[in-house]
Write an enzyme that holds these catalytic residues in place. Structure first.
Site, PDB file in Angstrom:
ATOM      1  N   SER A 119      -9.319  41.855  54.117  1.00  0.00           N
ATOM      2  CA  SER A 119      -9.020  40.508  53.613  1.00  0.00           C
ATOM      3  C   SER A 119     -10.127  39.510  53.944  1.00  0.00           C
ATOM      4  O   SER A 119     -10.808  39.629  54.950  1.00  0.00           O
ATOM      5  CB  SER A 119      -7.725  39.978  54.238  1.00  0.00           C
ATOM      6  OG  SER A 119      -6.641  40.743  53.835  1.00  0.00           O
TER       7      SER A 119
ATOM      8  N   GLU B 206       5.640  36.795  46.498  1.00  0.00           N
ATOM      9  CA  GLU B 206       5.307  36.684  45.077  1.00  0.00           C
ATOM     10  C   GLU B 206       4.639  37.976  44.584  1.00  0.00           C
ATOM     11  O   GLU B 206       4.928  38.469  43.486  1.00  0.00           O
ATOM     12  CB  GLU B 206       4.379  35.476  44.854  1.00  0.00           C
ATOM     13  CG  GLU B 206       5.073  34.111  45.076  1.00  0.00           C
ATOM     14  CD  GLU B 206       5.365  33.773  46.537  1.00  0.00           C
ATOM     15  OE1 GLU B 206       4.647  34.302  47.425  1.00  0.00           O
ATOM     16  OE2 GLU B 206       6.295  33.001  46.810  1.00  0.00           O
TER      17      GLU B 206
ATOM     18  N   SER C 277      -5.970  42.304  62.262  1.00  0.00           N
ATOM     19  CA  SER C 277      -5.161  42.579  63.454  1.00  0.00           C
ATOM     20  C   SER C 277      -5.996  43.362  64.452  1.00  0.00           C
ATOM     21  O   SER C 277      -6.650  44.339  64.097  1.00  0.00           O
ATOM     22  CB  SER C 277      -3.950  43.438  63.093  1.00  0.00           C
ATOM     23  OG  SER C 277      -3.187  42.804  62.117  1.00  0.00           O
TER      24      SER C 277
ATOM     25  N   SER D 113       2.410  38.986  49.782  1.00  0.00           N
ATOM     26  CA  SER D 113       3.382  37.885  49.795  1.00  0.00           C
ATOM     27  C   SER D 113       4.627  38.229  48.988  1.00  0.00           C
ATOM     28  O   SER D 113       4.621  39.163  48.187  1.00  0.00           O
ATOM     29  CB  SER D 113       2.744  36.630  49.214  1.00  0.00           C
ATOM     30  OG  SER D 113       2.502  36.824  47.828  1.00  0.00           O
TER      31      SER D 113
ATOM     32  N   GLN E 239      -9.133  46.906  60.439  1.00  0.00           N
ATOM     33  CA  GLN E 239      -9.303  47.013  58.986  1.00  0.00           C
ATOM     34  C   GLN E 239      -9.895  45.709  58.464  1.00  0.00           C
ATOM     35  O   GLN E 239      -9.210  44.690  58.427  1.00  0.00           O
ATOM     36  CB  GLN E 239      -7.913  47.270  58.391  1.00  0.00           C
ATOM     37  CG  GLN E 239      -7.853  47.453  56.908  1.00  0.00           C
ATOM     38  CD  GLN E 239      -6.389  47.500  56.439  1.00  0.00           C
ATOM     39  OE1 GLN E 239      -5.473  47.230  57.225  1.00  0.00           O
ATOM     40  NE2 GLN E 239      -6.172  47.815  55.185  1.00  0.00           N
TER      41      GLN E 239
ATOM     42  N   GLU F  87      -1.410  52.684  54.288  1.00  0.00           N
ATOM     43  CA  GLU F  87      -0.807  51.551  54.993  1.00  0.00           C
ATOM     44  C   GLU F  87       0.659  51.425  54.596  1.00  0.00           C
ATOM     45  O   GLU F  87       1.538  51.263  55.445  1.00  0.00           O
ATOM     46  CB  GLU F  87      -1.564  50.261  54.643  1.00  0.00           C
ATOM     47  CG  GLU F  87      -1.035  49.042  55.388  1.00  0.00           C
ATOM     48  CD  GLU F  87      -1.864  47.792  55.121  1.00  0.00           C
ATOM     49  OE1 GLU F  87      -2.548  47.726  54.070  1.00  0.00           O
ATOM     50  OE2 GLU F  87      -1.841  46.887  55.972  1.00  0.00           O
TER      51      GLU F  87
END
Lengths: 370, 408, 370, 408
Positions: free
Chosen positions: B135, B380, B167, B378, B132, B250
């Site tokens: 990012s 956050e 990954s 994250s 994928q 996901e």
């Protein structure tokens, strides 16, 4: 009321910061993590040439004749730069031990070499878990030492070691061992921080010399002093971790803004700052108590260490967190500080040990197991 | 409240177990620790492919896919049951999770017939392994901030940029790639999705070493990769919508996936029983007991939370609000447990003094945990999601939603 | 896999929520704090009339014949409404004690009255610090009880008390005392939560009746079950505290925005939510273990209580904090929840006690002092 | 580093002590606990006024005020030394802190000659007692959001609105009041400051009961209060600038003020020595020891932080960055210590079971602490201040800075 540094002391700090900034770079720390020599001999030489290794050694013995506050300044700057040098064991433990418990001969023969950087004395107090004088199984019989010490920071790089072992009466004392002598076997350990190499040293009937003034109380005092100075090293590294995270938060953008503008990030950084400043206040008191010989040193050392341990762990863990993805990569800087933080915890003992030292003074010691 | 399978669930479990019994051997505890879905080397990739092909042949691959695409039309709880059962056997890692769990459903929803034919069968059998490519260095939490550019060149697209945290990129044959095709519109609007061939020499993959020393992720550098327009998945500038399908799947894959590894809090009891603290067995120290009890209570809570998620799935409902807390709480728990394990080792926290002591285990736990707090959203971001989507609090002020990307 | 509630159970919850919402208002809680009667007899009557007090009492004995899961639902709604009723001691402790350890006579004479709301049995396990069966100094000799019990929640309002005391062999057992009988002196205490009145009861040769099935193991089981049910009450109150703080954060404006839009507020509320849901997962397992008689009940009860205590304390303290100035005023609602949270901590013991109960099962019990 | 006084400081201290010795008696520990600056009743107010008059006569009031206004031109460290010395004596609470510390300097900087003459001498001698009418129900952390309106009516102003959190309003003779005079401009721009007479019947004061049961603050209702234009302090619409002077002096007063009260961590050692936990003396429990050691370390850190502040003052510098952490850390520390003290009491946490046990003390500590985390700038505001002013992070996005107040 003067609970800060003098102008001369501020100048010392600036000089050291510049020098260490030039020589002990984070890039060199990365190289050491990737396998380069764990001891930064170049920086050590620069410190020797500048007369910094003899900072707290008397002028008569080859040093600069300064005191604990100046040592604290050096410690903080070492922490900030992550310099890979045996500052804590050699200068903050071995030197004061020789000064307070050694013979005139021992001092005369060793201190000038230390100031010049030729003699490096490692400190071998630990035996796996626990700290001397409470946990000592190494023994000296007829000036011969047997036992295993680990971890000994810079044990493989040192010329000598100051070893805690029991004397023939079973009392913990400090002995000086020449590491190039007979009966000494040194094996490398795998420390979490490779810029702080650690060793296991096996002594098998190795010839040693007693520091006559060393007794359990002297060993405790030595640890108290070291804890205060280590607190400055911890504060230096935590503050650098905060600074680089603050910089990152100002530069890194997400959702169209620098992430430092988000309260989740901003407030975490403020918490880091608060913990570091709290630790600094305790460290200041510790430095004053150490320099002035105040009887509150044991308590001051314990609170300085406890708040420094907390500040370092919080600042370094959250430094990684606030760096996001990049933070947990090997190539990024934040984990360098996390590793040094743990190393400094390992060298002088965890909070569990220092809480007991504090409560032993304020309340009753914990009863031994029956 | 009842932990037993419903009759239908029991039948499914028994069928799964029969097939597994005939085709695999139960774990006996001697297996090396392995990641549940990352293959470590070419040999493991080959064994994973072989196992996937056998599952596909017998109808146990792509369980939740429609039968029309070779799936089993299984319910989410059946997927959970399969995962539980397969987890009992010594089978290779599931390197196909992204292909089957994420890419497949996205292609089913947004792909052309030709794309479905090209992608789905080979993903199912394991011939293709997918990664994928979303990012980027400058687009992590803010995924819509990606900068990888795809420019039209005749009938082709030419793609350049850098992806990160990919990954399995190093052993993947294909990738699903999000690129910016129009920087003159607001950030969410100028994105387009592509299906790319990872063996193209314009793509270079480099592993990223993590602070734990491991390397589960990659950087992927894309330098003038040329793909035909038929590689575009979904409409031009519709990439964000397509990506949301992938991300939703996901989240679903994670909620039905095997529970994350990591140490059990009980292991700290064993450790504390062996080591001393302040001259006594550490397990007798009140602070040690207090910390461990807290870890046990939190870890049990996370485990039982997964039962609640499974209950929703079992009822045919979407996982409820409780599913959002696991991600938030797990990383910090692991980090604290790792730190505590290291500290229990005493003065030598973090330094392995004796061969075979527990230091290395807890150090690895401690250095792996920060990834849990960051990767996949994250802490956050999780808090913001809980605050806004579950509690309904006002959104953060967004200065980047309407301005053209090129002006941000 | 079914780790949730049935439709019937959801209906029970809705009915209870409506009924308690109508009768047990926060305004009535404020009135009690300001001196009104600490026992909400009106709500207790409504619960009795609706048949809720006999929820888990068999139909033969005047109840509805339901089980632990339904009791848990009632507990959660009591928590949410902060109703000032002796639900926990009377229904979650005294009833199960009678059911599991009482005689047929005791059950027949007491359970119907409990279901009707006429009989209220307080539970007197504590003696200041510590919980029975580990800390018991009250004694029964020849069916006469002497000793002091405190705090006893609703002790002054109850008709009977279930008292932990040692029998003539020194074994902790449970006894039933008629509080209107001779030798009973009841004094009011000053609880942190006046909607949960607490008393000290002095027994001086007071006639009591043994629950023959009660032994230390039975007392522990009783506490485990009560801890699970109390966890639901804790979750209910924490969730209400979260809800009212979330509402406030959506309405209160500062710097031109609803404060819930600020991450400092939003993320704190998310943390409350996460802690509450974690506690709920543990409480669910506890309810299942209690209902099914699973042997893991002691462990399940301990983890449910530990996470519930943590969730309540965090949620109620931060509820006050996020309300800002208004939050620490007497007239505002947040402190009602803080007080109830502490009261529930007091009634069944702090985390220190439950951590030991957990570790006693997982590891070794703590060694007694030598 | 040196804790001793400089020669000048030593002289000042000795002068102060001589006068105090002659005019007051040392505390002997038998005094009732009292707030440092809040009077509890009319008698305490009268005694406070009397003591203030004597100090003023001898030149010990308004220490840092210029001599021209009857002050002593003292340095900040001299103020600290005075506070330390006066704190050793059994003297009434200092109800004049707002008048001398906040209002005085504000009037000196922004007042007319007539205002200076009317306000300063009477504030110094304690004839007038001042309170600060700034905060409002809708303007706490966001002080500039105040809604109290002052409208021109001929040569007068007519003021209506509600103030809150006003310390000492019930015994104050005068107040410094911030009001909105122009709602058509952005919020910081339409404010004006006034000096008002608290005895005016248009002002009603009601105490606010806190969760601890105490009432240190008031609500103040202002209903068509008419004041002449000569009561205006500073220019029309200049109120925010005037308020900043007051707030800056408030921060200074706090940094030189007596350390906040509250329990000492060592008291928990004494408590833990008396009570049991799990069948043993609580002080032998590792978790108890750990918590107490942590409290001691943090409390010492706060104490030594105040030494750093004093060092800056002693050097004639403004208090440095360290002064900002005390406010942030103190409230939470007190709250945690209060909770722990209550828990140490055992099962009966929060319920006083025996007369004279420590429950009431720790319960009061616990219920007072939330105020510390909120009043005078909440923890959240402190973190923003540290983040922005000290660390230099980007400011929060402000949607309210430029819009007219009436449109917010």
């Amino acid at each position: 009321m003067n609970f800060g540094f003098s102008e001369e002391q501020d100048t010392i700090r600036e000089t050291l910061a510049r020098m260490l900034g030039d020589h002990a770079t984070l890039k060199s720390a990365h190289n050491r993590l990737d396998g380069a020599d764990g001891f930064d001999t170049a920086t050590w030489s620069v410190l020797a040439d500048g007369g910094w290794l003899g900072l707290a050694i008397s002028e008569a013995e080859g040093g600069a004749g300064m005191g604990a506050v100046e040592l604290a300044i050096l410690a903080e700057e070492i922490g900030r730069s992550l310099a890979a040098v045996p500052y804590l064991p050699a200068l903050c433990m071995a030197v004061p031990a020789l000064q307070s418990a050694g013979t005139q001969d021992q001092r005369t023969s060793l201190l000038p070499g230390i100031a010049k950087g030729r003699t490096i004395i490692a400190t071998a107090l630990a035996e796996g878990g626990g700290l001397a004088p409470d946990t000592v199984s190494a023994k000296v019989v007829q000036d011969r030492l047997s036992g295993q010490k680990a971890p000994v920071t810079f044990g493989a790089e040192a010329t000598h070691a100051l070893v805690a072992a029991t004397d023939e009466e079973g009392t913990p004392r400090l002995y000086l061992a020449d590491l190039s002598g007979s009966g000494v076997t040194i094996g490398a350990l795998d420390p979490i921080d490779r810029t702080r190499p650690a060793a296991r040293i096996d002594f098998d009937n190795a010839p040693v010399e007693l520091l006559p003034g060393s007794d359990p109380a002297a060993i405790r005092r030595l640890l108290d002093g070291a804890a205060v100075l280590a607190a400055f090293e911890q504060i230096g590294l935590a503050e650098r971790a905060l600074a680089l995270t603050t910089d990152y938060a100002g530069e890194r953008h997400a959702f169209g803004r620098a992430i430092g503008g988000f309260q989740a990030v901003k407030h975490r950084l403020a918490d880091m700052f608060a913990k570091i400043e709290l630790a600094r206040s305790n460290a200041f008191f510790g430095a004053w108590a150490l320099a002035s010989g105040d009887s509150r040193l044991p308590e001051a050392a314990a609170v300085a260490r406890l708040t420094a341990l907390d500040a370092v762990q919080f600042a370094t863990e959250e430094s990684i967190q606030l760096h996001g993805g990049i933070g947990f990569t090997w190539a990024a800087d934040p984990h360098l500080f996390l590793r040094r933080g743990w190393q400094l915890k390992a060298e002088l003992g965890t909070a569990a040990i220092w809480r007991e030292r504090l409560l032993g003074h304020l309340a009753t010691p914990l009863r031994a197991a029956s | 409240m009842d932990f037993s399978d419903s009759p239908e669930e029991a039948t499914f479990r028994s069928d799964a177990r029969s097939w597994l019994d005939a085709n695999a051997t139960l774990r006996d505890g001697s297996e090396k620790a392995q990641d549940h879905f990352m293959a470590r080397d070419a040999d493991e990739v080959a064994r994973a492919r072989d196992w996937q092909a056998r599952k596909a042949e017998a109808g146990w691959a792509g369980l939740t896919w429609p039968r029309a695409f070779g799936g089993r039309d299984a319910t989410p709880i059946e997927q959970v049951i399969w995962n539980q059962e397969e987890g009992r056997y010594a089978v290779p890692p599931n390197a196909f999770l992204i292909g089957i769990g994420l890419v497949g459903p996205t292609v089913m929803m947004h792909g052309t017939e030709a794309q479905k034919a090209a992608v789905l069968p080979r993903a199912l059998t394991g011939e293709d392994i997918w990664c994928q490519l979303f990012s980027e260095p400058a687009a992590g939490s803010d995924l819509a901030g990606i900068r990888t550019r795809a420019r039209r060149d005749g009938d082709d697209w030419v793609i350049s940029g850098q992806k990160v945290w990919t990954s399995g990129a190093h052993y993947s044959s294909h990738g699903i790639l999000l690129a910016r095709t129009d920087p003159q519109v607001p950030k969410h609007k100028g994105l387009t999705m592509f299906l790319v061939d990872m063996s193209d020499p314009a793509i270079e993959t480099r592993p990223i070493r993590q602070i734990s020393g491991g390397a589960s992720f990659n950087e992927v550098f894309i330098d003038d990769l040329r793909v035909p327009d038929s590689a575009r998945l979904g409409g031009e500038s519709e990439g964000w919508k397509v990506a949301l399908t992938t991300l939703m799947n996901e989240r679903f894959s994670i909620s039905v996936g095997r529970a994350s590894g990591g140490a059990r809090a009980e292991e700290l009891i064993a450790l504390a029983t062996r080591v001393e603290r302040n001259g006594r067995p550490a397990i007798e120290d009140g602070e040690v007991r207090s910390r461990i009890a807290d870890f046990v209570a939190r870890q049990r809570g996370l485990e039982f939370t997964s039962y609640r998620v499974m209950t929703s799935l079992s009822r045919g409902e979407a996982p409820g609000e409780e599913s959002s807390i696991g991600k938030l709480l797990l990383g910090k728990l692991r980090q604290e447990m790792g730190a505590f394990g290291m500290e229990l080792a005493g003065t030598a926290a973090g330094i392995s003094v004796k061969a075979g002591d527990d230091t290395a285990r807890w150090r690895n736990e401690y250095l792996t945990a920060p990834g849990n707090r960051i990767a996949g959203g994250s802490d956050e971001i999780q808090r913001t999601i809980i605050g806004e989507r579950i509690l309904g609090l006002p959104p953060d002020i967004r200065v980047d939603k309407s301005a053209p990307f090129s002006e941000l």
